[in-house]
Enzyme design. Structure first.
Site, short mmCIF file in Angstrom:
data_model
loop_
_atom_site.label_atom_id
_atom_site.label_comp_id
_atom_site.label_asym_id
_atom_site.label_seq_id
_atom_site.Cartn_x
_atom_site.Cartn_y
_atom_site.Cartn_z
CG HIS A 269 -1.62 1.31 1.24
ND1 HIS A 269 -2.71 1.44 0.76
CD2 HIS A 269 -1.59 2.58 2.07
CE1 HIS A 269 -3.35 2.92 0.89
NE2 HIS A 269 -2.71 3.27 1.90
CG ASP B 160 -11.99 4.31 6.91
OD1 ASP B 160 -11.41 5.11 7.60
OD2 ASP B 160 -11.71 4.39 5.54
NE ARG C 84 -10.03 11.13 10.53
CZ ARG C 84 -9.37 10.20 9.93
NH1 ARG C 84 -9.85 9.05 9.21
NH2 ARG C 84 -8.16 10.58 9.56
CB SER D 16 -8.51 5.67 8.30
OG SER D 16 -8.88 5.81 7.08
CE LYS E 234 -9.15 3.16 3.68
NZ LYS E 234 -9.39 4.77 3.84
N1 URA Z 1 -6.13 8.11 3.92
C1 URA Z 1 -7.23 7.08 4.43
O1 URA Z 1 -7.33 6.13 3.77
N2 URA Z 1 -7.59 7.57 5.73
C2 URA Z 1 -7.23 8.67 6.42
O2 URA Z 1 -7.50 8.85 7.43
C3 URA Z 1 -6.02 9.49 5.75
C4 URA Z 1 -5.73 9.24 4.48
#
Ligand code: URA
Ligand code: CA
Length: 430
Positions: A79, A158, A165, A180, A184
């Site tokens: 990632h 999320d 947020r 977050s 994923k």
């Molecule tokens: N990228 C994400 O997937 N989540 C965040 O909180 C910030 C950047």
């Protein structure tokens, strides 16, 4: 709500409290105003390692998870926190695939100054990511590499929290960003995770200190929830490689798979790839892994794997030998250096925006992109340049590119001296 007071006062939340909150918020039983209060309390009070792991797993369990257990071997996902001209995934997936390491990759599209892997691959005629889960599994089992788009109901908690947020001043919190991103990755089923955390102007984390903190936070979460995780902190002060733009980056990926790519992209791919090979237990040491990767670049196996990958998802694999069959821009415009000197700075995010202005990227999610257009850097930071020599070639489908040229001049500095930035800042394993 008692748990809001606890977090406000800096006390540790229990697993049950975090699960209660995330489940309730996902279901719509807990309103946005309470979730914003919690996010703000976390922003100021931070979270302990066990709270971070609990939050991550609560978000993983808020929706579907991908079961990759049907795929043989250790599935290692990579990632990147996102950057400009970041062609690494296009190279890495077939590269490690050539060593029989399965990459069942879930990727996204680009937004703003950053590009997305799916957009880049779609520059290859016919290539598509709309394949069934069964077909996806079948391809990865047989040929080790496939890419699909993000599925609908992965980590809904999320999605909701991130949107909240975004409008409550609570994006920039290390525990919230780390949970977050990791939620994923974990929901998409990888056994082990290699993170490329970028730092510099084109990165989400602008300073090395922030990048270090995020990398450590994510690596600890991964390891605490049983997914072996490591991170590489890499430079994104200037764009990676030379190509920025979809078809241009496919061409750059092909060159790199042949061992003829830009030095920085090649080095980053070998660094990340070596970590993936070791995590997949195909080599004992990073040095051994690197030799194996260099070998498949040199003997054509990595390139052959790229062709198979494209063909499996409907793509015209003849572009590998006939790059002129990739989408071509109508105009090529050179941007000459105004003075003689050394390239001292190249502001990555602004250069990414210059490419976006041409249509290579999206300003909003609804924008259409032009796969043919983009920028080819002719010089990088630390290189000498003579007045009149080209700094950048613009690939455009419009004749007047004065706005793009102005942006490029504003964001490339030529001075008496300049040093090539360090590409790999550090490797984080705990
Ligand atoms: N990228 C994400 O997937 N989540 C965040 O909180 C910030 C950047
Ligand atoms: Ca690139």
């Amino acid at each position: 709500m008692i748990l809001l007071q606890k977090k406000r006062d800096g006390k540790e939340l229990t697993t049950a409290e975090i699960n209660f909150f995330i489940d309730g918020y996902t279901a719509g039983d807990i309103p946005d105003y309470q979730a914003s209060a919690l996010a703000m309390a976390i922003f100021f009070q931070d979270m302990t390692d066990s709270e971070r792991a609990d939050l991550t797993m609560a978000m993983v369990n808020s929706g579907d998870t991908i079961d990759l257990s049907g795929i043989e071997g250790i599935k290692v996902d990579k990632h990147s926190t996102g950057g400009v001209g970041d062609t690494t995934t296009l190279v890495l997936a077939p590269l490690v695939g050539a060593l029989d390491i399965p990459t069942a990759k879930m990727s996204g599209r680009g937004l703003g100054h950053t590009g997305g892997t799916i957009d880049k691959l779609e520059a290859v005629k016919g290539f598509h990511v709309e394949i069934s889960n069964e077909k996806f599994m079948e391809i990865v089992n047989r040929d080790k590499v496939a890419v699909i788009g993000q599925s609908g109901n992965l980590t809904p908690a999320d999605k909701k929290m991130y949107a909240l947020r975004d409008v409550t001043g609570t994006v920039n919190s290390i525990p919230l960003i780390a949970s977050s991103i990791m939620s994923k990755k974990i929901a998409s089923g990888a056994d082990a995770i290699v993170l490329d955390v970028k730092t510099g102007a084109g990165a989400f984390m602008k300073t090395e200190e922030d990048a270090q903190n995020l990398a450590h936070a994510m690596v600890r979460i991964g390891n605490n929830v049983g997914r072996q995780t490591m991170a590489v902190i890499s430079d994104m002060s200037q764009p990676l490689g030379y190509a920025i733009g979809n078809a241009l980056e496919v061409q750059e990926a092909i060159d790199t798979l042949k061992g003829e790519g830009p030095a920085d992209l090649t080095e980053l791919v070998l660094t990340l790839g070596s970590q993936m090979v070791v995590l997949a237990k195909k080599a004992d040491t990073l040095a051994e892994a690197r030799v194996m990767l260099e070998e498949v670049m040199a003997n054509g196996k990595a390139l052959a794997k790229f062709k198979t990958f494209l063909r499996n998802q409907g793509g015209d694999d003849s572009v590998v030998d006939h790059p002129e069959r990739l989408p071509q821009a109508q105009f090529k415009i050179e941007v000459p250096a105004k003075t003689t000197g050394v390239v001292a700075n190249m502001v990555a995010d602004e250069i990414g925006i210059a490419a976006m202005l041409l249509g290579a990227g999206r300003a909003t999610k609804e924008d259409e992109i032009d796969l043919a257009v983009g920028l080819m850097l002719r010089k990088k930071v630390g290189e000498a340049v003579e007045a009149g020599e080209s700094l950048v070639t613009i690939y455009a489908n419009r004749e007047n590119v004065a706005d793009v040229i102005a942006k490029i001049y504003d964001n490339i500095t030529i001075a008496d001296s300049g040093v090539e930035p360090t590409l790999i800042h550090s490797v984080v394993t705990e």
